[in-house]
Design an enzyme around this catalytic site. Structure first.
Site, PDB file in Angstrom:
ATOM      1  CG  HIS A   9       5.592  -4.251   6.663  1.00 17.96           C
ATOM      2  ND1 HIS A   9       5.572  -2.946   6.231  1.00 17.96           N
ATOM      3  CD2 HIS A   9       4.389  -4.781   6.315  1.00 17.96           C
ATOM      4  CE1 HIS A   9       4.408  -2.698   5.647  1.00 17.96           C
ATOM      5  NE2 HIS A   9       3.683  -3.784   5.685  1.00 17.96           N
ATOM      6  CG  ASP A  23      -3.431  -7.476  12.282  1.00 18.26           C
ATOM      7  OD1 ASP A  23      -2.612  -8.388  12.037  1.00 18.26           O
ATOM      8  OD2 ASP A  23      -3.349  -6.345  11.785  1.00 18.26           O
ATOM      9  NE  ARG A  39      -5.141  -1.337   2.345  1.00 16.46           N
ATOM     10  CZ  ARG A  39      -4.676  -2.580   2.429  1.00 16.46           C
ATOM     11  NH1 ARG A  39      -4.702  -3.368   1.384  1.00 16.46           N
ATOM     12  NH2 ARG A  39      -4.203  -3.035   3.569  1.00 16.46           N
ATOM     13  CB  THR A  82      -0.930   0.016   1.221  1.00 20.30           C
ATOM     14  OG1 THR A  82      -0.138  -0.150   2.410  1.00 20.30           O
ATOM     15  CG2 THR A  82      -1.948  -1.106   1.144  1.00 20.30           C
ATOM     16  CE  LYS A 117       0.722   4.857  13.157  1.00 13.99           C
ATOM     17  NZ  LYS A 117       0.423   5.112  11.745  1.00 13.99           N
ATOM     18  CB  THR A 118       7.979   9.443  14.153  1.00 17.97           C
ATOM     19  OG1 THR A 118       7.681   9.727  12.778  1.00 17.97           O
ATOM     20  CG2 THR A 118       8.674   8.095  14.242  1.00 17.97           C
ATOM     21  CG  HIS A 167       5.070   0.426   8.076  1.00 15.21           C
ATOM     22  ND1 HIS A 167       4.744  -0.390   9.140  1.00 15.21           N
ATOM     23  CD2 HIS A 167       4.003   0.388   7.235  1.00 15.21           C
ATOM     24  CE1 HIS A 167       3.531  -0.876   8.978  1.00 15.21           C
ATOM     25  NE2 HIS A 167       3.060  -0.430   7.818  1.00 15.21           N
ATOM     26  CD  GLN A 209      -4.858 -13.077   4.645  1.00  8.22           C
ATOM     27  OE1 GLN A 209      -5.142 -11.889   4.587  1.00  8.22           O
ATOM     28  NE2 GLN A 209      -4.294 -13.619   5.699  1.00  8.22           N
ATOM     29  CE  LYS A 256      -1.365  -1.457  14.750  1.00 10.40           C
ATOM     30  NZ  LYS A 256      -1.808  -1.394  13.343  1.00 10.40           N
ATOM     31  CE  LYS A 272      -5.169  -1.116   7.291  1.00  6.25           C
ATOM     32  NZ  LYS A 272      -4.859  -2.497   7.603  1.00  6.25           N
TER      33      LYS A 272
END
Length: 405
Positions: free
Chosen positions: A48, A192, A86, A40, A230-231, A45, A171, A227, A82
């Site tokens: 993963h 998840d 998306r 995506t 995140k910055t 990131h 999937q 999580k 989510k």
């Protein structure tokens, strides 16, 4: 020690479909397994990262990873975790992103001589006939059972599109397709993905009359459940162009004390005795463990040289030892001299906006060299620079080197 024992000891394992059978299988046989990555964005990131570490541990034990790029599923979107649907992506964007993923994965996974496979589910999903798919696959899925899955339950009140409702079937079909193509008998993923993994294993049992297995690993979260990754600037990317090696290093250098041992176990290959020793350090000594974590993780993602540069830059900025050549550098032209510092900070993106710059000064968080800036109308002049370079500190830990060119 079997690879399952290693994964358990390091804290990866969350759920397994058949624990005893999987333990025996991984100890006695060499299997093919897969983990899926929906492209995506044009970079992986930190979310993963765990999946790649699991693949690396499994491959080191002799098992064969299949890295599945979700060229087909990305066109639908996974509702797991989510709150909104998306956004739609073009096939061209998806293919480009998948190619970028491959390069990043090769730091962890050996694809030579068939030791690992890279496949794209667009190769089979985009060719499906919808009626045939419903008759062959859809008939094995109970809508009532699907609606009990966590990935769907949390979306029902807000709205779940029929497009996304198909994701579980797609999937599951991926697992079946890989089972048929390369004897893939296990799917792994973040926790998840549990419902989707169960659906695939069940589909193989129904269609092929044989067992398939599932395993989920923990999601990368802080000790208080947030999580990780995140910055202020957004996600912590594995691409050096999106998150610099220095910023990547600093993220891990500054994590909470309570998260250090877990991250050392999950995100490095250090022996667990050393992980526990470092994790047990207290007070100021925990900084030794944080520096080790930051270096090891940056080395895995960006290589030894970039990790050393990031380490040297951090030491130079925080302790005054060493050169600042590898510090994050922002360049301005001489014509900007004489402008307000707030305007320059916003122009160079050191702050996201002029209002953030004003707040920073009002809260006493902006330093030029060793001097705190207190005047909102402070003007940047040439005499502040030494050898055309000026160190800017934003808050306690965010440094930039401002250079005139």
């Amino acid at each position: 020690m079997s690879v399952l024992d290693i994964l358990k000891e390091r804290g990866f394992i969350q759920q397994l479909t058949h624990e005893d059978e999987i333990a025996e299988l991984l100890a006695k046989e060499k299997i093919t397994f897969y983990i899926g990555f929906d492209p995506t964005a044009d970079s992986l990131h930190v979310g993963h990262f765990l999946g790649m570490m699991v693949m690396a541990h499994m491959q080191q034990a002799g098992h064969r990873p299949v890295c599945l790029i979700g060229g087909g599923t990305t066109m639908v979107g996974d509702p797991s975790g989510k709150t909104d649907m998306r956004k739609m992506m073009t096939q061209e964007d998806i293919v480009y992103n998948g190619e970028r993923f491959k390069k990043q994965m090769q730091r962890f996974i050996d694809f030579s001589d068939g030791k690992a496979l890279m496949v794209n589910n667009a190769d089979w999903l985009l060719e499906l006939n919808y009626i045939d798919f419903l008759r062959e696959i859809g008939m094995h899925f109970s809508v009532n059972r699907m609606l009990t899955a966590e990935c769907f339950k949390q979306r029902l009140d807000k709205g779940l599109s029929f497009l996304e409702f198909n994701y579980m079937l797609m999937q599951a079909y991926d697992f079946l397709a890989l089972n048929r193509q390369c004897d893939c008998i296990m799917q792994m993923g973040g926790d998840d993905q549990w419902s989707n993994i169960l659906a695939g294993a069940d589909l193989i049992r129904r269609k092929e009359s044989k067992l398939a297995y599932g395993l989920t690993f923990t999601l990368l979260t802080t000790s208080d459940g947030r999580k990780m990754g995140k910055t202020v600037a957004g996600a912590l990317w594995l691409d050096a162009e999106k998150t610099s090696p220095y910023d990547f290093y600093q993220y891990w250098r500054n994590i909470d004390d309570a998260d250090v041992e877990k991250c050392l176990a999950l995100l490095t290959f250090m022996p667990m005795d050393e992980v526990r020793r470092l994790g047990a350090l207290q007070d100021k000594e925990i900084n030794i463990a944080k520096k080790t974590l930051a270096f090891e993780v940056t080395k895995l993602i960006h290589g030894q040289e970039e990790a050393e540069k990031a380490q040297q830059a951090a030491e130079a900025l925080f302790s005054g030892a060493g050169a600042l050549d590898n510090a994050p550098t922002v360049t301005i032209t001489p014509d900007l001299l004489g402008s307000k510092i707030i305007d320059i900070l916003a122009t160079t993106a050191i702050v996201s906006s002029k209002s953030e710059g004003r707040r920073l000064i009002q809260q006493g968080g902006l330093h030029l060299g060793d001097s705190k800036v207190t005047d909102l109308d402070f003007v940047l002049t040439a005499d502040l620079f030494e050898n055309d370079s000026l160190l800017i500190r934003k808050g306690k830990k965010n440094f930039h080197r401002l250079v005139i060119k």
